[in-house]
Design a protein around this motif. Sequence first.
Motif, PDB file in Angstrom:
ATOM      1  N   UNK A  28      32.083  27.292  35.359  1.00 30.75           N
ATOM      2  CA  UNK A  28      33.191  28.153  35.753  1.00 30.75           C
ATOM      3  C   UNK A  28      32.786  28.886  37.016  1.00 30.75           C
ATOM      4  N   UNK A  29      33.536  28.644  38.063  1.00 27.77           N
ATOM      5  CA  UNK A  29      33.258  29.287  39.345  1.00 27.77           C
ATOM      6  C   UNK A  29      34.169  30.501  39.513  1.00 27.77           C
ATOM      7  N   UNK A  30      33.773  31.354  40.425  1.00 30.31           N
ATOM      8  CA  UNK A  30      34.536  32.563  40.731  1.00 30.31           C
ATOM      9  C   UNK A  30      34.831  32.578  42.221  1.00 30.31           C
ATOM     10  N   UNK A  31      35.827  33.346  42.578  1.00 29.07           N
ATOM     11  CA  UNK A  31      36.156  33.472  43.986  1.00 29.07           C
ATOM     12  C   UNK A  31      37.167  34.570  44.211  1.00 29.07           C
ATOM     13  N   UNK A  32      37.589  34.660  45.450  1.00 21.90           N
ATOM     14  CA  UNK A  32      38.604  35.619  45.847  1.00 21.90           C
ATOM     15  C   UNK A  32      39.768  34.843  46.426  1.00 21.90           C
ATOM     16  N   UNK A  33      40.967  35.045  45.866  1.00 26.13           N
ATOM     17  CA  UNK A  33      42.171  34.351  46.303  1.00 26.13           C
ATOM     18  C   UNK A  33      43.128  35.353  46.920  1.00 26.13           C
ATOM     19  N   UNK A  34      43.617  35.046  48.117  1.00 29.67           N
ATOM     20  CA  UNK A  34      44.586  35.890  48.803  1.00 29.67           C
ATOM     21  C   UNK A  34      45.832  35.067  49.100  1.00 29.67           C
ATOM     22  N   UNK A  35      46.983  35.590  48.720  1.00 25.42           N
ATOM     23  CA  UNK A  35      48.259  34.906  48.927  1.00 25.42           C
ATOM     24  C   UNK A  35      49.015  35.519  50.095  1.00 25.42           C
ATOM     25  N   UNK A  55      35.574  39.468  43.574  1.00 27.98           N
ATOM     26  CA  UNK A  55      36.148  38.315  42.866  1.00 27.98           C
ATOM     27  C   UNK A  55      37.460  38.696  42.186  1.00 27.98           C
ATOM     28  N   UNK A  56      38.386  37.729  42.114  1.00 25.91           N
ATOM     29  CA  UNK A  56      39.623  37.947  41.365  1.00 25.91           C
ATOM     30  C   UNK A  56      40.177  36.685  40.726  1.00 25.91           C
TER      31      UNK A  56
END
Length: 168
Positions: A24-31, A14-15
């Motif tokens: 509040x949700x969590x996730x992984x975001x990649x740009x 997660x980031x």
Amino acid sequence: MSETPRSTGAPAHQNVTFPSAGTTAHGYLALPPSGRGPGVIVIQEWWGLTDHIADVADRLAAEGFVALAPDLYGGNVAHDSDEALRMMQDLPVSRGVELLSGAVDHLLALDAVTSDSVGSVGFCMGGGFVLYQAAVDPRVSAAVPFYGVIRGELPDFSGLKAEVLGPV
């Protein structure tokens, strides 16, 4: 519904956090390298938000997409298939779709996202959620389920707006 047991597997990858489904949700975001691009949701397998799913998001980002992998298990990652099955069964389809809608909200609100709709890709349990989400959310314009697992009733596809790429 029973409480999902804390996994003995590795922690979820997660980031990012965002509001979703009243929590509040969590996730992984990649740009992408450019910092901007069309949005895509990457939906986890029954194991949870693993390094593999983060890697898929990273590979999509390398191709120019802003990729968000929401964590549907709240930080839990399965250690074995029995645990993965239990965790998947403890996530009602309606709750998963609700959490995914929050992820779409978050993704489309990012300045980095240049599209007004998102693509969605998922694997196993996530492949099923790709179809459920596309059936109810017109903001999903492309849906790619990999060996999608449909649990319970089939979604109502009468309002489907997304292009679907899948096996014949």
